[in-house]
Each structure stands twice: as C-alpha cells, then as structure tokens.
Design a protein around this motif. Structure first.
Motif, PDB file in Angstrom:
ATOM      1  N   ILE A 104      -4.467   3.751  -2.684  1.00 18.45           N
ATOM      2  CA  ILE A 104      -3.482   2.969  -1.922  1.00 18.45           C
ATOM      3  C   ILE A 104      -3.091   1.731  -2.726  1.00 18.45           C
ATOM      4  O   ILE A 104      -1.916   1.398  -2.841  1.00 18.45           O
ATOM      5  N   TYR A 105      -4.095   1.067  -3.322  1.00 18.94           N
ATOM      6  CA  TYR A 105      -3.757  -0.108  -4.120  1.00 18.94           C
ATOM      7  C   TYR A 105      -2.790   0.271  -5.248  1.00 18.94           C
ATOM      8  O   TYR A 105      -1.756  -0.360  -5.437  1.00 18.94           O
ATOM      9  N   TYR A 109       0.581  -1.112  -3.673  1.00 21.06           N
ATOM     10  CA  TYR A 109       0.562  -2.550  -3.922  1.00 21.06           C
ATOM     11  C   TYR A 109       0.860  -2.917  -5.378  1.00 21.06           C
ATOM     12  O   TYR A 109       1.600  -3.846  -5.647  1.00 21.06           O
ATOM     13  N   GLY A 197      10.816  -5.136   9.708  1.00 18.57           N
ATOM     14  CA  GLY A 197       9.943  -6.302   9.655  1.00 18.57           C
ATOM     15  C   GLY A 197       8.462  -6.013   9.590  1.00 18.57           C
ATOM     16  O   GLY A 197       7.646  -6.908   9.799  1.00 18.57           O
ATOM     17  N   ALA A 198       8.066  -4.773   9.287  1.00 22.62           N
ATOM     18  CA  ALA A 198       6.636  -4.484   9.203  1.00 22.62           C
ATOM     19  C   ALA A 198       6.062  -5.052   7.912  1.00 22.62           C
ATOM     20  O   ALA A 198       6.760  -5.170   6.904  1.00 22.62           O
ATOM     21  N   THR A 199       4.785  -5.425   7.957  1.00 19.85           N
ATOM     22  CA  THR A 199       4.108  -5.888   6.752  1.00 19.85           C
ATOM     23  C   THR A 199       3.687  -4.663   5.936  1.00 19.85           C
ATOM     24  O   THR A 199       3.699  -3.537   6.444  1.00 19.85           O
ATOM     25  N   PRO A 200       3.282  -4.878   4.659  1.00 18.63           N
ATOM     26  CA  PRO A 200       2.853  -3.738   3.847  1.00 18.63           C
ATOM     27  C   PRO A 200       1.744  -2.922   4.516  1.00 18.63           C
ATOM     28  O   PRO A 200       1.811  -1.693   4.566  1.00 18.63           O
ATOM     29  N   TRP A 201       0.739  -3.603   5.068  1.00 18.43           N
ATOM     30  CA  TRP A 201      -0.372  -2.870   5.649  1.00 18.43           C
ATOM     31  C   TRP A 201       0.062  -2.084   6.878  1.00 18.43           C
ATOM     32  O   TRP A 201      -0.342  -0.939   7.090  1.00 18.43           O
ATOM     33  N   GLN A 202       0.946  -2.694   7.708  1.00 20.45           N
ATOM     34  CA  GLN A 202       1.456  -1.961   8.874  1.00 20.45           C
ATOM     35  C   GLN A 202       2.233  -0.729   8.430  1.00 20.45           C
ATOM     36  O   GLN A 202       2.116   0.347   9.022  1.00 20.45           O
TER      37      GLN A 202
ATOM     38  N   ARG B  22      -1.610 -13.262  10.557  1.00 25.01           N
ATOM     39  CA  ARG B  22      -1.108 -11.983  10.069  1.00 25.01           C
ATOM     40  C   ARG B  22      -1.073 -11.986   8.534  1.00 25.01           C
ATOM     41  O   ARG B  22      -1.452 -11.013   7.884  1.00 25.01           O
ATOM     42  N   GLU B  26      -3.107  -9.619   5.920  1.00 25.17           N
ATOM     43  CA  GLU B  26      -2.458  -8.861   4.857  1.00 25.17           C
ATOM     44  C   GLU B  26      -3.130  -9.106   3.507  1.00 25.17           C
ATOM     45  O   GLU B  26      -3.371  -8.181   2.740  1.00 25.17           O
ATOM     46  N   VAL B  29      -6.558  -7.384   3.339  1.00 21.92           N
ATOM     47  CA  VAL B  29      -6.448  -5.926   3.168  1.00 21.92           C
ATOM     48  C   VAL B  29      -6.125  -5.606   1.719  1.00 21.92           C
ATOM     49  O   VAL B  29      -6.730  -4.732   1.098  1.00 21.92           O
ATOM     50  N   PHE B  33      -8.364  -3.380  -1.091  1.00 23.62           N
ATOM     51  CA  PHE B  33      -7.901  -2.237  -1.873  1.00 23.62           C
ATOM     52  C   PHE B  33      -8.004  -2.513  -3.364  1.00 23.62           C
ATOM     53  O   PHE B  33      -8.384  -1.640  -4.142  1.00 23.62           O
TER      54      PHE B  33
END
Lengths: 315, 319
Positions: A104-105, A109, A197-202, B22, B26, B29, B33
C-alpha cells in the motif's frame, strides 16, 4: 483455353509452387514442447499415486494419523501436517499484514524518489534470493541470536523460528502480488474519492482495498501454498532431520510452538526419501500424495472463493 | 484591506486544512505503511550481515587453525568434516546441474511460450496454460523424489547402465522441469509485449505464420527471452531440495566430471551440512562453511537477477 493456362500460372505464382510443409511442422513442434510439460505432469502424478497405493491399502488412514515412529510399519505424518499448518498460521499472521502494508505504501503513497526506487529494487532482489539463504538468516538471527541468545532458550530450533524464517521468505512475494492487485484498480476510483473530499486513507480503505481484495486474497493464498510446500529454509531453521522424534505426552500447544522440536510435511518427505529401506519408497509417495491433495484443495478453494467474491463485488 | 485579513474580513486566516485529529490519523497511517516498507530493507541487511559475518569468520578460522590454511579451499574434493573445502568441486557440480536443467527447460519452455503466445487459439490456451501453472505449483521436494525414484531408475538406468543411484543428471533434469513454467511465462510476456504492428507488417510482406513467429516476433522479444533464461539459470543455481534428494553424496564428494555419478553442489553441500548442524560434528569451520557457500550463492544469484532485470527494462522501454 489460353486464359485457363494463364489463370493456373497466376495461381501458382501467387500461392507458391511447393506444398507448404514448414508451417504445420513448426506449429506441431511447438505444440509438442507444450504437451511435453503436460506429459511430465501426468507421469509424475501417476508415478507418485501408483507407488503410494500399497501404503493406502495396507495402512489406510493410520499413515496420516500416526505419529512418527522409528519403525516404518507404524510411522505416520500427523506431526508434519500439524507443523506445516502451524507454520502457515505464523506466516499468515506475520507476512500478510506486513506485505500488504508495504505494498500500500509503495503503490498509494510513495512518490518516485530515489528512496522509493531503492525500496522497490530491494524487494525485487529479495524475491530472487534462493530459499536456502533465508534458512541461513533464520539459523543465525532467529535460532541463534534471538531465541537462544536474547531469550535464553536451550534450543531455538522451534516452530516459531521456522515460521519467522518462512515469513521473511514470503514477505517480498506478498508485497509484489499485492502491488499488482493494487495497480489493477482504476485510477478513476481514487480520483472520484479524492474529488468528494476523502483523505488518502479513507480512499484506500473504502474504495481501493475493496476492489483489490479478490486479487490480494488469491495472490496471498497462492503465496502461502508455496510456503506450505517449501522446505529448504526449514532444513537450516531447525526442523528435525531424522525419521523420529516425539514431544512428551500432553504437551500444551503453546509449548509445541515455542519450545519443542518440530517438523513439517515437506521435511518428512525429504527425510523419508533419504532412507535406504524399501518401505520408505512407498511411504514417501504417500506423504507426497497427502501434500499434493492439501495444495490442490487449497488452490481450488481459493479460485472458487475469488470468483464468488468478484461476483458479489460486481452486484 | 488590512494585512492578515482574509476575504471574509475576519482577522484569522481561513483554515482549510481540516480537522487536526483527522490529519494526525492520516499521518500515522502513512507512517505505519512506510515502516512496513522500510522493514523489507532490514531483512536484506540482516541477510547480508549474517552471511558476511560468518563467512569472514570461516576464512579466519581455516587460515589460522587448519594446516593447509586457505589452501584447503583448493584441496582434493569437498569434505567439510575433514577440513577439505574445495570450492571448485561444488561450483563445478552446481554448473553441471544448471546446464542440464537449462538444456531441458530452454527448448520446452520457449517452445511452449511461442505456441501459447503466437499459435494457440483462445480456447486451446485456456485449457493448456493452467497445465504450466499446476506444474509451477508442485513443491520441489516432490520433483526431488521424482528424479530419484523415476528419472534415475526408469529413464537413465535404461539408457546408461553405469548410472549411479544418486546422480547429477537426474537432479539436473528435475531442476529443469521445475523451471520450465518460469522460463515459459516470462518469455511469453516478452512476446506478448511485441507490438501487433510488427506482425501485421510481416504478414503484409507475404511472410508465413512460422516466419512471422520465429523470425520477426522471437528476435523482437529476444532481450526479454534472454532475461527469462537468466532468471531460470539463477533459480536452477539456487534450487536445493531436488539436488539434496537426487544428487547424493551426503558426506562430501570429489570433483566429478561424469554427470551420471553423484556429487555435491553448493546447495547440496549446504543441505547436508544442515543434517549435522544440530550435533557438533566436524570442526567449527564445517559449520561456518555453510555461510561462506551461502554468501557465494547469494552473490551469484544477485548478479544474475540484476542482469535479467536490466534486460527486461530495456525491452520494455523500446516499445
């Protein structure tokens, strides 16, 4: 009259005079190469099943359910099946979360920096390291350094050492298969999620992972199946390399994992295949049949489960 | 408008960064990772450190404690429990097993790949491709047994009756079968990556199917195919269980040029040292030699893997 001759000449000039024999010949040769692999597979399975038949007929299920014994007529493989299952449980617990998190990273990310490229190259190289080298890692780090050195166990040659070793082996493959699964998720899904508007984790948790999960699931189980049949690292990470050992009667399961000697089904196959006595030829074949049946059931089950998952996702 | 005032006319700057909790979540998290990814570096470092440390200790102990010193790396044969560590023996045996394996896997793997990529109709492909996948899923101990109990007695003994019960030839063939799926799938990918336009141009010039497949597509995919073969070679060198079961010579062996006789490869030597490693058999050097051979193996496969990776990247860039 003349036109018929001209037509014939024209046809010959266009099609070539010789009968074309090279084309089907090449196709046939190539097909034979592929069918040879099929033939090898069939011969291998047939040979193993045929050699194991006397054992099933004489011993029935007792060859599965008995403990190891110094006498070939009474020996069985239940300790190996127990060991392999426990090893797989340890591998799942350790390498699945680690592998998925690293993937996932890298996919969701990481930007394309030098460090990211180093991480990716390192994982690729880890996947190419021969499995017996992981055994050396297990022997020197898990058996000697951590279990015998830091925790002061009398012998570090326990299931947990083997499980840790196999987890390290499987980790890189787990990362690579999960990366592929994540890469197959369309970018539009992420963009739509970020757009509201979701964050990366969401985004990852609610949109990317659900879509990628059937592929991650299949990839992981196939990787675990590989670990289940793997034996070279366990030779060094402390599996028992003789035909017999026993834990004291009534040893609790935590001690079997943390403090006792262990073996695994592929290791039993290795140990039995090295024995000179004739009985062991059939016994080894029986253990192989057991191993292949377990792998077959797991793999088929996985594919069916994946199809079910995908169907549910589509609805 | 006064400095520090925003469009709404209030003095505080408009905060669009969202709930700090929030944001903190983030960041945590992400860190979690990242640490999982960094952990993989730790694994590599641990491998290299454990190999190099014991390998250096091995060289030191044979230099100081054995009469021949470092000369024992070139003694007669590989007998670690008698302080004879001839590297030529095990390296040569590893090479001969790998060469035999490649002789089996190259034609079968490449033939299967060309057929699947260029000739097979979708229906045929759907039936035949899983065969290779099933073959890829067979554990290597099983192929070791197959080499020892089928290839040697039922094939090799019929061809050459001087074949020993454990021999390098059967082990090589077993390893070859093991790497067919790898060679075939990587080179099939390479051929699939060749653009359709090349095939169409070839047909447009009047070339036949076989000509297009073997003289146009195959050369165009060559770097990927070579990469597949290198990867296969690297796997063959590192394969342990087939060799440990079928190649024999548990105690050690002399240099054996005839592949119909048993001999110890690098991985075979490691496996048989493992058998005695829980008892103190032989000197300390015998145990440490395990890591020295492991380091050699690690370096050999590393070089091959990096080479094949480079080739793959090159053919990806070209199209």
């Amino acid at each position: 009259m003349g036109s018929a001759v001209t037509q014939e000449m024209l046809r010959r000039a266009l099609e070539g005079r010789r009968v074309n024999i090279v084309n089907p010949l090449v196709a046939l040769t190539l097909l034979i190469c592929l069918l040879a692999s099929l033939a090898i597979l069939v011969v291998l399975l047939w040979d193993v099943v045929a050699k194991s038949m006397p054992v099933w007929q004489e011993r029935g299920w007792s060859v599965i359910t008995n403990d190891l014994s110094p006498r070939p007529a009474e020996t069985g493989m239940i300790q190996g099946i127990f060991g392999s299952v426990m090893l797989t449980v340890i591998v799942v617990v350790l390498s699945f979360p680690l592998g998925v998190a690293a993937a996932i990273y890298l996919e969701e990310y990481a930007r394309d920096t030098r460090i990211t490229r180093l991480l990716v190259a390192n994982i690729r190289n880890l996947a190419g390291v021969p499995s017996i080298v992981y055994g050396l890692l297990g022997l020197s780090v898990f058996v000697k350094l951590i279990l015998e050195g830091m925790l002061g166990q009398v012998s570090g040659r326990t299931l947990i050492a083997g499980g840790l070793t196999l987890s390290m082996l499987v980790l890189s493959i787990m990362v690579i298969t999960t990366q592929e699964a994540l890469r197959a998720v369309p970018l539009a899904i992420r963009e739509a999620s970020f757009g509201v508007g979701a964050t990366p984790w969401q985004t990852i948790r609610h949109h990317v992972l659900p879509v990628a999960s059937p592929a991650i699931f299949t990839g992981s189980v196939l990787t675990l199946a590989r670990a289940f049949g793997e034996s070279a690292p366990l030779l060094l990470a402390g599996a028992v390399l003789s035909t017999f050992f026993a834990a004291p009667e009534g040893t609790p399961i935590t001690d079997l994992v943390l403090g006792e000697k262990y073996t695994a089904l592929p290791i039993i196959i290795y140990n039995w295949s090295r024995q000179p006595q004739q009985e062991y030829i059939a016994l080894t074949a029986a253990a192989i049949v057991a191993l292949l049946v377990i792998l077959l059931v797991v793999n088929t089950g996985t594919i069916l489960a994946r199809d079910a998952l995908e169907r549910r996702n589509r609805m | 408008m006064q400095a520090g005032r925003n469009v709404l006319g209030t003095s505080a700057p408009l905060d669009l960064s969202g709930d700090p909790r929030r944001l903190r979540k983030e960041r945590n998290v992400r860190r979690l990772f990242l640490s999982a990814a960094v952990f993989t570096i730790l694994v590599s470092v641990a491998i290299v450190l454990s190999l190099v440390g014991e390998a250096v200790a091995f060289l030191q102990s044979i230099a100081s404690e054995i009469d021949e010193g470092l000369g024992s790396l070139m003694a007669d044969g590989w007998f670690p429990r008698r302080d004879r560590f001839d590297l030529r023996t095990i390296i040569w045996h590893t090479l001969s097993v790998s060469i035999i394996a490649m002789l089996v896997a190259t034609p079968l793997g490449l033939g299967a790949a060309v057929y699947l990529s260029e000739y097979a109709k979708p229906g045929v492909r759907r039936v035949l491709k899983p065969v290779l996948e099933v073959l890829a899923g067979i554990p290597s101990v099983v192929l070791g047994y197959f080499a020892l109990r089928f290839i040697t007695p039922d094939i090799l003994r019929n061809l050459w009756d001087t074949t020993q019960q454990s021999n390098l030839m059967a082990a090589g063939m077993g390893v070859g079968i093991l790497i067919i799926p790898l060679v075939s799938s990587v080179s099939e990918d390479a051929m699939q990556a060749v653009p359709r336009a090349l095939r169409e141009a070839s047909y447009g010039l009047g070339a036949k199917k076989w000509h297009t497949s073997l003289r146009v597509v195959f050369p165009a995919a060559l770097s990927g195919i070579v990469a597949a073969l290198i990867l296969g070679l690297s796997r063959a060198i590192g394969e342990t269980m087939v060799v440990a079961i079928a190649a024999g010579a548990t105690g050690g062996s002399l240099l054996q040029l005839n592949p119909l006789y048993g001999g110890q490869t690098m991985t075979g030597a490691m496996a048989s040292l493992a058998i005695g490693s829980d008892q103190v058999a032989g000197g300390v050097a015998a145990f440490q030699s395990l890591f020295f051979v492991g380091l050699l193996l690690f370096l050999m496969t590393l070089v091959l893997n990096i080479g094949s990776e480079r080739l793959v990247r090159r053919f990806r860039q070209r199209y």
